[in-house]
Motif scaffolding. Sequence first.
Motif, mmCIF file in Angstrom:
data_model
loop_
_atom_site.group_PDB
_atom_site.id
_atom_site.type_symbol
_atom_site.label_atom_id
_atom_site.label_comp_id
_atom_site.label_asym_id
_atom_site.label_seq_id
_atom_site.Cartn_x
_atom_site.Cartn_y
_atom_site.Cartn_z
ATOM 1 N N GLN A 219 0.729 -1.006 0.061
ATOM 2 C CA GLN A 219 0.052 -0.142 0.189
ATOM 3 C C GLN A 219 0.767 1.381 -0.026
ATOM 4 N N ASP A 220 1.871 1.356 0.835
ATOM 5 C CA ASP A 220 2.791 2.583 0.898
ATOM 6 C C ASP A 220 3.501 2.675 -0.645
ATOM 7 N N LEU A 221 4.185 1.614 -0.987
ATOM 8 C CA LEU A 221 4.541 1.556 -2.455
ATOM 9 C C LEU A 221 3.769 2.206 -3.519
ATOM 10 N N LEU A 222 2.515 1.556 -3.749
ATOM 11 C CA LEU A 222 1.499 2.205 -4.584
ATOM 12 C C LEU A 222 0.750 3.548 -4.349
ATOM 13 N N ALA A 223 1.131 3.857 -3.166
ATOM 14 C CA ALA A 223 0.716 5.623 -2.819
ATOM 15 C C ALA A 223 1.694 6.545 -3.303
ATOM 16 N N VAL A 224 2.889 5.934 -3.707
ATOM 17 C CA VAL A 224 3.814 7.002 -4.148
ATOM 18 C C VAL A 224 3.145 7.612 -5.692
ATOM 19 N N PRO A 225 3.209 8.704 -5.901
ATOM 20 C CA PRO A 225 2.607 9.453 -7.253
ATOM 21 C C PRO A 225 3.383 8.844 -8.493
#
Length: 434
Positions: A219-225
Amino acid sequence: MGPDSRARPGRAMRGKLLPLAGLYLVQGLPYGLQSGLLPILLRARGLSLTRVGLAKVLYAPWLFKLVWAPLVDRRGTPRAWLVLSTAALGLVCGLLATLAPTSQATMPTPTLGLLLLLNLAAAVQDVALDALAVQLLEPAELGPGNTVQVVAYKVGAALAGGGLLTLLPILSWPLLFLLLATTYWLATALAWAAPALCQLPTPQLTEPPGPKKPLHLLQDLLAVPGTLWTAGFVATYKLGEQGASSLFPLLLLDLGTPAPELGLWNGVGAVGSSIIGSALAGALLAKHWQPLPLLKLVLKFRLGGLVCQTLLLFHLDAADSGPSPGPTAMLRGAALLSLCLQHFLGGLVTTATFTVMMRCSQLAPRALQATHYSLLATLELLGKLLLGALSGALADGLGLRLCFCLLLTLSALPLLDLGLAPSMLAGAAGRHGQ
């Protein structure tokens, strides 16, 4: 400041780059062995295109680098992992030397198992060597260091994929793998004894040893713009190109091109062209070209080159069955030259794509940047392997013409994807997080 003091930084950098060059060179050997040498060996022994393509499933350990990368980070040192994995590669090649191929059109199970272990050790070596390079190189040395990485890796792939194929009339299977084993054991000694590598301090953990739960990390990785678009692009940008480049040399072999000649063009010539393309892309980006406009331009050239290569293949197939051998020889020469052209364009595309990947990873929090880039690199590899593994089955199932029409369509899709690129990736790649 005297000349000696100015020369010392240069000597120190050379002391780092020379062992890295040797280690990255041997890191390219497994890829060249299985992408250039092994498919032609298997096809020459009578395996179907489907079976030759499915042999790329042996690359599977490379897709799981994110599983053991934390282990390399947290247990021991990258240098220790590098020494162990390189020695393991030498051991596996030594065992492969004892399993000479039979006349049967199948791959023996022990050979398949050892090739899978070869990829596992090579994938661990890849993680360890990249981690070691990050620790070893100063910010001012990253440019030369990455140049050494790309060139040495591709030279290693060329030596294993094309150079060894040209030596097959001289070297038997056992001698070939004994030569590879000796090379790996020499590289093990280099990793163990190189002064620059011995001086690296043991890293200290600055975070609690307990890793994040995989779902929270994802989730943290996919939240990166920009991550969703970049992940989709890197997973698909080489589908058509990789399928065509996997099939084309095998079909030329079927149409009568001698294996040593094909190995020279598809190994040494193609990889040399790819290196030139990568270097040109780096020079253009250094001249303030933006990665996305460069990608759009080069992808158009790549699509045009694939169309020409496909037409050459169809004409060569038709001419080979005709009464006159003259046009066949001319078309075969043009087809071999097209291998170099497509790898040249592929080098341009890959370097520009990796720049976009790095730009996206730089938008992540510093604590996530390495994992973020590993995720994108794994998806990029998965995209390349997918059509490489399935291209033979597509050719056998759909027929040659329909298969290549599908590959051309897949090669056109990345041009449409670029029109959807998020604005934060349109700028030039910035510096790594300070």
